[in-house]
Every structure is written in C-alpha cells, then in structure tokens.
Scaffold this motif. Structure first.
Motif, mmCIF file in Angstrom:
data_model
loop_
_atom_site.group_PDB
_atom_site.id
_atom_site.type_symbol
_atom_site.label_atom_id
_atom_site.label_comp_id
_atom_site.label_asym_id
_atom_site.label_seq_id
_atom_site.Cartn_x
_atom_site.Cartn_y
_atom_site.Cartn_z
ATOM 1 N N LEU A 33 0.840 -1.189 0.000
ATOM 2 C CA LEU A 33 0.000 0.000 0.000
ATOM 3 C C LEU A 33 0.883 1.250 0.000
ATOM 4 O O LEU A 33 1.933 1.284 0.634
ATOM 5 N N ALA A 34 0.455 2.273 -0.718
ATOM 6 C CA ALA A 34 1.266 3.480 -0.867
ATOM 7 C C ALA A 34 1.599 4.122 0.467
ATOM 8 O O ALA A 34 2.688 4.649 0.655
ATOM 9 N N ASP A 35 0.672 4.071 1.407
ATOM 10 C CA ASP A 35 0.868 4.694 2.719
ATOM 11 C C ASP A 35 0.963 3.640 3.812
ATOM 12 O O ASP A 35 0.326 3.757 4.869
ATOM 13 N N GLU A 36 1.780 2.631 3.593
ATOM 14 C CA GLU A 36 1.906 1.542 4.572
ATOM 15 C C GLU A 36 2.143 2.065 5.980
ATOM 16 O O GLU A 36 1.500 1.620 6.941
ATOM 17 N N VAL A 37 3.067 3.022 6.135
ATOM 18 C CA VAL A 37 3.399 3.483 7.489
ATOM 19 C C VAL A 37 2.250 4.254 8.131
ATOM 20 O O VAL A 37 2.072 4.215 9.356
ATOM 21 N N GLU A 38 1.433 4.952 7.337
ATOM 22 C CA GLU A 38 0.278 5.652 7.909
ATOM 23 C C GLU A 38 -0.789 4.660 8.342
ATOM 24 O O GLU A 38 -1.458 4.863 9.366
ATOM 25 N N TRP A 39 -0.997 3.598 7.588
ATOM 26 C CA TRP A 39 -1.922 2.548 8.016
ATOM 27 C C TRP A 39 -1.482 2.002 9.377
ATOM 28 O O TRP A 39 -2.305 1.800 10.285
ATOM 29 N N ILE A 40 -0.169 1.763 9.519
ATOM 30 C CA ILE A 40 0.353 1.247 10.786
ATOM 31 C C ILE A 40 0.136 2.254 11.902
ATOM 32 O O ILE A 40 -0.311 1.912 13.006
ATOM 33 N N ALA A 41 0.450 3.529 11.628
ATOM 34 C CA ALA A 41 0.311 4.562 12.654
ATOM 35 C C ALA A 41 -1.134 4.711 13.105
ATOM 36 O O ALA A 41 -1.419 4.829 14.302
ATOM 37 N N LEU A 42 -2.068 4.703 12.161
ATOM 38 C CA LEU A 42 -3.471 4.855 12.530
ATOM 39 C C LEU A 42 -3.962 3.658 13.341
ATOM 40 O O LEU A 42 -4.824 3.794 14.213
ATOM 41 N N ARG A 43 -3.405 2.513 13.063
ATOM 42 C CA ARG A 43 -3.823 1.323 13.816
ATOM 43 C C ARG A 43 -3.189 1.272 15.204
ATOM 44 O O ARG A 43 -3.822 0.831 16.168
ATOM 45 N N GLU A 44 -1.942 1.738 15.329
ATOM 46 C CA GLU A 44 -1.194 1.513 16.562
ATOM 47 C C GLU A 44 -0.975 2.756 17.425
ATOM 48 O O GLU A 44 -0.716 2.622 18.620
ATOM 49 N N LEU A 45 -1.050 3.954 16.846
ATOM 50 C CA LEU A 45 -0.653 5.157 17.581
ATOM 51 C C LEU A 45 -1.758 6.164 17.807
ATOM 52 O O LEU A 45 -1.704 6.927 18.783
ATOM 53 N N VAL A 46 -2.729 6.232 16.932
ATOM 54 C CA VAL A 46 -3.649 7.372 16.880
ATOM 55 C C VAL A 46 -5.003 6.989 17.478
ATOM 56 O O VAL A 46 -5.603 5.993 17.063
ATOM 57 N N PRO A 47 -5.519 7.766 18.423
ATOM 58 C CA PRO A 47 -6.809 7.415 19.033
ATOM 59 C C PRO A 47 -8.018 7.730 18.169
ATOM 60 O O PRO A 47 -8.955 6.931 18.100
ATOM 61 N N ALA A 48 -8.028 8.890 17.506
ATOM 62 C CA ALA A 48 -9.235 9.303 16.772
ATOM 63 C C ALA A 48 -8.844 9.986 15.468
ATOM 64 O O ALA A 48 -8.375 11.120 15.464
ATOM 65 N N ALA A 49 -9.033 9.282 14.364
ATOM 66 C CA ALA A 49 -8.748 9.832 13.036
ATOM 67 C C ALA A 49 -9.558 9.051 12.018
ATOM 68 O O ALA A 49 -10.057 7.951 12.283
ATOM 69 N N SER A 50 -9.689 9.620 10.837
ATOM 70 C CA SER A 50 -10.427 8.958 9.758
ATOM 71 C C SER A 50 -9.792 9.307 8.428
ATOM 72 O O SER A 50 -9.023 10.265 8.320
ATOM 73 N N ALA A 51 -10.122 8.519 7.406
ATOM 74 C CA ALA A 51 -9.621 8.767 6.057
ATOM 75 C C ALA A 51 -10.570 8.111 5.062
ATOM 76 O O ALA A 51 -11.018 6.975 5.282
ATOM 77 N N PRO A 52 -10.901 8.791 3.959
ATOM 78 C CA PRO A 52 -11.763 8.172 2.948
ATOM 79 C C PRO A 52 -11.006 7.109 2.157
ATOM 80 O O PRO A 52 -9.793 7.225 1.941
ATOM 81 N N LEU A 53 -11.731 6.071 1.747
ATOM 82 C CA LEU A 53 -11.174 5.006 0.924
ATOM 83 C C LEU A 53 -11.956 4.911 -0.380
ATOM 84 O O LEU A 53 -13.144 5.249 -0.417
ATOM 85 N N ARG A 54 -11.308 4.436 -1.423
ATOM 86 C CA ARG A 54 -11.961 4.277 -2.728
ATOM 87 C C ARG A 54 -12.020 2.806 -3.095
ATOM 88 O O ARG A 54 -11.003 2.096 -3.071
ATOM 89 N N LEU A 55 -13.219 2.345 -3.434
ATOM 90 C CA LEU A 55 -13.390 0.951 -3.823
ATOM 91 C C LEU A 55 -12.812 0.702 -5.209
ATOM 92 O O LEU A 55 -12.863 1.571 -6.087
ATOM 93 N N ALA A 56 -12.275 -0.498 -5.391
ATOM 94 C CA ALA A 56 -11.779 -0.906 -6.710
ATOM 95 C C ALA A 56 -12.944 -0.962 -7.694
ATOM 96 O O ALA A 56 -14.107 -1.168 -7.299
ATOM 97 N N PRO A 57 -12.675 -0.785 -8.991
ATOM 98 C CA PRO A 57 -13.753 -0.753 -9.990
ATOM 99 C C PRO A 57 -14.687 -1.955 -9.939
ATOM 100 O O PRO A 57 -15.897 -1.803 -10.136
ATOM 101 N N ALA A 58 -14.159 -3.148 -9.684
ATOM 102 C CA ALA A 58 -15.014 -4.335 -9.646
ATOM 103 C C ALA A 58 -16.041 -4.238 -8.534
ATOM 104 O O ALA A 58 -17.202 -4.662 -8.703
ATOM 105 N N LEU A 59 -15.674 -3.684 -7.393
ATOM 106 C CA LEU A 59 -16.624 -3.534 -6.293
ATOM 107 C C LEU A 59 -17.620 -2.420 -6.571
ATOM 108 O O LEU A 59 -18.791 -2.513 -6.163
ATOM 109 N N VAL A 60 -17.181 -1.362 -7.237
ATOM 110 C CA VAL A 60 -18.116 -0.307 -7.621
ATOM 111 C C VAL A 60 -19.173 -0.869 -8.562
ATOM 112 O O VAL A 60 -20.372 -0.555 -8.444
ATOM 113 N N GLU A 61 -18.749 -1.727 -9.468
ATOM 114 C CA GLU A 61 -19.699 -2.345 -10.398
ATOM 115 C C GLU A 61 -20.698 -3.223 -9.655
ATOM 116 O O GLU A 61 -21.886 -3.271 -10.004
#
Length: 295
Positions: A33-61
């Motif tokens: 993932l492009a932001d591997e370290v941010e995924w880790i930080a949000l899971r392990e360090l940060v109490p309250a944060a959010s980020a939008p995600l985009r579904l792959a085209p197959a799931l949008v379909e």
C-alpha cells in the motif's frame, strides 16, 4: 454397542464436516500500500482519526458508488458499521482479529457492503482465505483527518439521545491529545499523563533502520535535543517505531524542527553502507535491549 449408539455414530460419520479455518500470520499486512506506514500509525498510535477510501472498480460495479471511511476505532471496537444512507465505516482497532490484518479489514468491508444499509454487520473472527485490502481498494496516499473526539461516528441529531451523549462523553474522555507531525510521514506527537512523546513509524527495512539508529546512538545524536530522551522502540507490522520522551508542557509545534533535524541525521545514517564499528554494535545491542511494549 447398542443400536442407538451405533446409529448415532453412523450419522456422525456420514455428516458433512466443516473445513477448519486456518489462520496465517502476515508480518507486514499493509505491504504494497502506498501509505503503509500511515496505516500502521493509525492502527497503533492514533486514538481518533479517519480517512476516505476508494473501492476498486469491480466492487463499484457490484455495489455501486459507496462512501467508505477508514476509522481508527468504531463504537465498541466494531469491525464495521453500515449507515442507513449506505455509507460504510471500517475500524482499524478491534477486539477480534486473525494473523492477517489486511484480510480482516477487507472482509469487514465486504460484509458491510453486503449488509442492508443501517443493519447490523456480522464479521467472522477468522475470515479464511480471500481478498485483502490490496485487492479491493484503489491505492493511494491516505487523506487523514485528525479528530478531537468521536463525533464523526454519529449521524446528525444522534447526540439528542442522552444515552448516546453519555456514551460519547465516556469515549472522548479516553482520548489523549495527539498531533500529526508535518515534517515526517507517520510521525505523531502525543501528550499522556506526566509526559509527552513523539513516535515515528519508520518506512525502512527493520535491520537497516536498526543499524541507522545504532549509528546515531553511538554518535550521541539519538535524542531530539535538550530535555528529551530516546525511550526505546517497538515493532509494529514489520516496521520499527522509535519513541522519544519529551517535556510535558511543550506543545507539538515546538517539535517540528527537532524531528526534521533528526530525520536528516537518520537519512544520512541510513545511507551509510560501511559495517557498524564496535561502538555501533554496542549501541545496536543496547537498542535491542530497550524494546518497548506498545499496549
């Protein structure tokens, strides 16, 4: 053997057997993932944060254009929530998990997409083989929004309910102040009782990062300046996270420049290719002896 027990045994022998779900440990679940370290930080360090995600085209379909939000944690540490308007939230920090966090999160997202909007989302604790985050999302940098409280969980007007308001206040009371540093990706300042910290998820291979920290330790440049202390480090999802103790009263903004200066020293040490000298090897052993327990 009695006829009854014989018939029971025969029925048990002929009944279809459920395949046992095998757990597999993945040491770097966010690798690729492009932001591997941010995924880790949000899971392990940060109490309250959010980020939008985009579904792959197959799931949008399959499910249509759906709003999906990554949250550090959801009410009751739920894996996912489906809102009445079709929005979906998935929680990084949860009670039950397998050895592959990426697979867990992907299954939670898929379960929420399949659920009725506003309905309960049932997520298996061990999802078994299947798609991972890397398979179902359009990858890219996370647009992280930090929150002072968990109001982002709720729909407009939800706090009019006294019980909801009381629950929200209890959750918010557990949050310690946390600030995302601007000079280094996945570096966060936080204030806990009696002291403050900077914690930084390093993006580099563990051995290379450890050698770089050892070089700085041998040179006496491992701190962030006067009145600071290198407290140690811990491992999180295949990456090292150094931790510094700071004076409690100094605000986060005062540590932007010290962290930037340390990042330069770290990059120079990381680029060094010569083997560690005797002082560096001793410093490396010392760092290994100062590993912290995160939780």
């Amino acid at each position: 053997m009695s006829k009854r027990r014989k018939s029971q045994r025969t029925a048990a022998d002929t009944a279809p057997r459920k395949d046992k779900v095998r757990d597999v440990f993945v040491p770097r679940p966010f690798e690729g993932l492009a932001d591997e370290v941010e995924w880790i930080a949000l899971r392990e360090l940060v109490p309250a944060a959010s980020a939008p995600l985009r579904l792959a085209p197959a799931l949008v379909e399959e499910f249509g254009e759906r709003s999906v939000t990554l949250a550090t944690v959801l009410p009751m540490a739920a894996p996912a929530v489906s809102k009445p308007d079709g929005r979906v939230l998935i929680g990084l920090q949860r009670h039950q998990q397998s050895g592959d966090v990426s697979r867990d999160l992907a299954e939670a997202l898929l379960c929420a997409l399949r659920a009725e909007p506003g309905g309960q989302v049932s997520v298996p604790p061990l999802p078994g083989p299947g798609p991972r985050l890397q398979d179902i999302l359009v990858d890219g940098p996370l647009e992280v929004t930090m929150h002072d409280g968990f109001e982002f969980w709720l729909d407009p007007g939800a706090t009019d309910d006294p019980s909801v308001q009381a629950s929200l206040e209890r959750a918010n009371a557990a949050i310690y102040p946390t600030v995302r540093m601007t000079v280094a990706k996945a570096a966060y300042w936080c204030r806990v009782p009696e002291k403050s910290h900077v914690r930084w998820v390093l993006p580099d291979d563990e051995d290379a990062a450890l050698d770089a920290l050892a070089r700085l330790g041998a040179a006496g440049t491992l701190t962030l300046g006067e009145q600071t202390k290198f407290a140690g480090m811990f491992r999180a999802h295949g990456r090292l996270v150094p931790v510094w103790d700071l004076p409690e009263e100094a605000p986060a903004a005062e540590w932007e420049d010290p962290v930037a200066q340390f990042a330069k020293r770290y990059a120079e040490a990381l680029a060094t290719t010569e083997p560690l000298d005797a002082a560096g090897r001793r410093a490396r052993q010392g760092l290994l002896g100062r590993q912290l327990t995160l939780r």
